[in-house]
Design an enzyme around this catalytic site. Structure first.
Site, PDB file in Angstrom:
ATOM      1  N   ASP A 131     -32.442 -30.408  12.186  1.00  0.00           N
ATOM      2  CA  ASP A 131     -31.578 -29.381  11.606  1.00  0.00           C
ATOM      3  C   ASP A 131     -31.446 -29.639  10.102  1.00  0.00           C
ATOM      4  O   ASP A 131     -32.059 -30.560   9.560  1.00  0.00           O
ATOM      5  CB  ASP A 131     -30.219 -29.351  12.301  1.00  0.00           C
ATOM      6  CG  ASP A 131     -29.454 -30.662  12.179  1.00  0.00           C
ATOM      7  OD1 ASP A 131     -29.801 -31.494  11.305  1.00  0.00           O
ATOM      8  OD2 ASP A 131     -28.495 -30.862  12.949  1.00  0.00           O
ATOM      9  N   SER A 132     -30.652 -28.831   9.427  1.00  0.00           N
ATOM     10  CA  SER A 132     -30.508 -28.931   7.970  1.00  0.00           C
ATOM     11  C   SER A 132     -30.008 -30.299   7.536  1.00  0.00           C
ATOM     12  O   SER A 132     -30.489 -30.865   6.554  1.00  0.00           O
ATOM     13  CB  SER A 132     -29.532 -27.871   7.464  1.00  0.00           C
ATOM     14  OG  SER A 132     -29.956 -26.602   7.829  1.00  0.00           O
TER      15      SER A 132
END
Length: 199
Positions: free
Chosen positions: A37-38
């Site tokens: 994810d980010s």
């Protein structure tokens, strides 16, 4: 470069994302296949920065899709850092500069000589902009200046000019019997510039 970078990237990605190093092939997607994810990508970027002494911008991180992209981007950032270090280690060029007012206007010319430091380049550019549309900036450096350093000087002042498509772009010339190389450019509003021949 990628051969040098890849083992360290493999170790960092495997550690940060908790995956088997054997899963890391060039085409594997960091987000889709490895479920990064980010936050994972930001932590990975920070780890790469610490490992290689580079800066991974958010713009670069947004473009990285696969493990291969990550390795390639890291290699490019390392090359850019090394090139910047080499440029920083080079002594500044001894330069002569002249800003001539546009033809037909009073005011003559403004001349400057010295080392082309970043501050000096900024001062010369400000003087050229103050001279106005149609003014000429002439820069002269030693003939022994290699093409790479000459290109850097051209790039440093590129924003001053505007390309005139009616006139061909010409390379800087080394004058026969002279120890100087001279660049002349027309000063226009912001844009690219045209390198004109010197008579």
């Amino acid at each position: 470069m990628e051969l040098f970078v890849e083992p360290s990237c493999r170790r960092l990605v495997a550690d940060r994302l908790g995956v088997d190093p054997e899963e890391l092939v060039a085409g594997v997607s960091l987000r889709d296949d490895l479920a990064a994810d980010s936050l994972d990508l930001v932590e990975l970027a920070m780890a790469l920065e610490a490992e290689f002494g580079i800066m991974v911008s958010e713009r670069i991180l947004d473009r990285v899709r696969t493990y291969g992209d990550l390795v390639q981007a890291t290699g490019l950032l390392i090359r850019a850092r090394r090139a910047a270090e080499v440029r920083a280690a080079e002594p500044p060029l001894r330069t002569w500069a002249r800003v001539r007012s546009p033809a037909g206007e009073s005011g003559g010319s403004l001349e400057w000589a010295g080392w082309l430091t970043p501050y000096a380049a900024e001062t010369i550019a400000e003087d050229a902009v103050r001279a106005g549309h149609g003014a000429r900036l002439e820069l002269t450096v030693a003939a022994s200046t290699d093409d790479l350093r000459l290109a850097r000087v051209q790039h440093q002042f590129a924003w001053l000019g505007e390309r005139d498509d009616r006139l061909p772009s010409l390379p800087a010339r080394c004058h026969t019997g002279s120890r100087l190389r001279r660049l002349t450019m027309m000063i226009r509003a912001l844009g690219t510039w045209r390198l004109a021949p010197v008579a």
